[in-house]
Structure formats: C-alpha cells, structure tokens
Enzyme design. Structure first.
Site, PDB file in Angstrom:
ATOM      1  N   ASP A 163      77.115 -24.808  99.029  1.00 30.96           N
ATOM      2  CA  ASP A 163      75.763 -24.309  99.301  1.00 30.96           C
ATOM      3  C   ASP A 163      75.765 -23.316 100.469  1.00 30.96           C
ATOM      4  O   ASP A 163      76.304 -23.613 101.543  1.00 30.96           O
ATOM      5  CB  ASP A 163      74.865 -25.516  99.628  1.00 30.96           C
ATOM      6  N   CYS A 216      70.708 -30.752  97.686  1.00 30.20           N
ATOM      7  CA  CYS A 216      71.991 -30.358  97.083  1.00 30.20           C
ATOM      8  C   CYS A 216      71.821 -30.139  95.571  1.00 30.20           C
ATOM      9  O   CYS A 216      71.418 -31.051  94.844  1.00 30.20           O
ATOM     10  CB  CYS A 216      73.043 -31.435  97.346  1.00 30.20           C
ATOM     11  N   CYS A 228      79.868 -28.647 101.187  1.00 32.48           N
ATOM     12  CA  CYS A 228      79.347 -28.163  99.901  1.00 32.48           C
ATOM     13  C   CYS A 228      79.419 -26.628  99.877  1.00 32.48           C
ATOM     14  O   CYS A 228      79.425 -25.974 100.916  1.00 32.48           O
ATOM     15  CB  CYS A 228      77.902 -28.618  99.745  1.00 32.48           C
ATOM     16  N   HIS A 282      74.461 -32.918 102.429  1.00 33.63           N
ATOM     17  CA  HIS A 282      73.224 -32.256 102.855  1.00 33.63           C
ATOM     18  C   HIS A 282      72.074 -32.522 101.884  1.00 33.63           C
ATOM     19  O   HIS A 282      72.296 -32.899 100.730  1.00 33.63           O
ATOM     20  CB  HIS A 282      73.460 -30.749 103.000  1.00 33.63           C
TER      21      HIS A 282
HETATM   22 ZN   LIG Z   1      75.266 -29.162  97.973  1.00 36.53          ZN
END
Ligand SMILES: [Zn+2]
Length: 216
Positions: A49, A112, A47, A109
C-alpha cells in the site's frame, strides 16, 4: 499527467543525491554502505500500500531497514523451497541467516485492500494471484467471521487486519531458522498495526494475544 508524476519522482531523487552523494565526502552514509556493505538490524515486512511506507513512517536512514513488501504484509508458512517461487520467504531467510537481523517487524495497517478482498463473500470464486496469496490469511477470516455478531464491513476488516498479523507471526515461527534465532540469539518478532486514519500505532502482545496502543 504520467510524465508530471515521474518528474516529481526525479526531482525527489535529485534531492536524495544532493543529500547523500556530496563530492569528496568519504564519511557519507553511502560511502560507508558501499564499501562496508549493509548491516541492517531490522527486517520490516510491510504492505505494498502506497500510504504505508515504512521508511517514510520511521524516518529510517539508508541501510537501516531490510524490507520486504507484499500484498497485506503476509508471511506464508514455511514450505519446501524446491517448489514455487518464494519471494517473501527468501527475504526472511536472507535477513535472518545472512544479515542476522535482531528484529523482524510485521507492519499491518487499516484500510488494507488485500484484507478487504479476503473478507469479500466468495472471495475464492474467481481465482487470481491475489485470492491465492490471501489464502495465507484464511484462518484470520474464519476467526473473525466466527466470533462476530453482525458487524459492518469496516469493523470486520479491521479485526481481520489484526488477526492476520497474528497468523503471520505464527507463520514466522514455522521457519526453523527463525525459531532457532529466537531461541539462541533473542531475535525479536514484533507485530505493529498502523491506524492510518488516526496516525496511531498498536503493538501486538503475543502473551495476551491483544493489541496495545503505543504512546510515542
Ligand atoms: Zn495493505
């Protein structure tokens, strides 16, 4: 403030250069990688992130992970290459066809933001790049809402984060060259879920369709 954060990154690059670019070091990692090219064994799909950086989490060395990061670490289904712009699909194609990676790890994860957007009521009411992208995981949303009693948002999202990993693993198999590599040279498709509150990793078992905590 902005400048301060950029200076910090530049200082980090200085340390990186000191570590990997010693003068007259013919045995350094980058000397090898620049003369022989990259041969990563693993494609990591993570991701965007900022808290879930696969290289930081695994301590991978340069050249070790071929990486694609997108919102919510999604794998779209295989679609015709002639229409649209397929960033994630082209990375998968290159990793499997050219680099011949041995593993594809999808790293999901907790907390998210993409999945939270997916689980919002009326999430498709306001068209955006994110809502269109997240429609890849629509099946995960449906699955979670169908099976849930009245659960709090955090629990629903956690379930959807895991369900969407299953969707992405299934979508990986829709690429003919992925399925061929699985059948002919034992390419491993691995789903891992990172619980970032506790620092735990969970691995998806395709046979039982369950996640098992990894004790590392
Ligand atoms: Zn994420």
């Amino acid at each position: 403030m902005t400048h301060k954060s950029i200076y910090r990154l530049m200082a980090g690059f200085r340390r990186f250069r000191e570590k990997y670019f010693q003068e007259n070091d013919d045995h350094s990692i980058y000397h090898r990688l620049s003369s022989a090219g990259q041969t990563p064994k693993t494609l990591m799909i993570g991701c965007s992130d900022s808290r879930v950086d696969p290289a930081i989490m695994t301590g991978a060395e340069p050249g070790e992970l071929f990486m694609v990061r997108n919102v919510a670490n999604l794998v779209p289904p295989c679609e015709p290459s002639a229409v649209g712009f397929h960033g994630t699909s082209s990375a998968i194609e290159f990793a499997v066809q050219n680099l011949k990676v041995e593993n594809i790890i999808i790293l999901g994860h907790s907390q998210c933001g993409g999945i939270r957007a997916l689980m919002q009521p009326n999430q498709e009411a306001t068209p955006s790049f994110i809502s269109q992208w997240m429609s890849i995981a629509h099946e995960a949303r449906e699955q979670v809402l169908k099976n849930s009693e009245v659960l709090d948002e955090a629990t629903l999202c956690r379930q959807a984060e895991m369900e969407s990993l299953k969707v992405s693993i299934r979508n990986l198999r829709t690429f003919p060259f992925v399925q061929k590599a699985v059948d002919e040279r034992d390419l491993h498709l691995i789903g891992i879920y990172f619980d970032l509150e506790r620092g735990h990793l969970w691995e998806y078992d395709e046979k039982s369709q369950q996640f098992h905590q990894l004790h590392i």
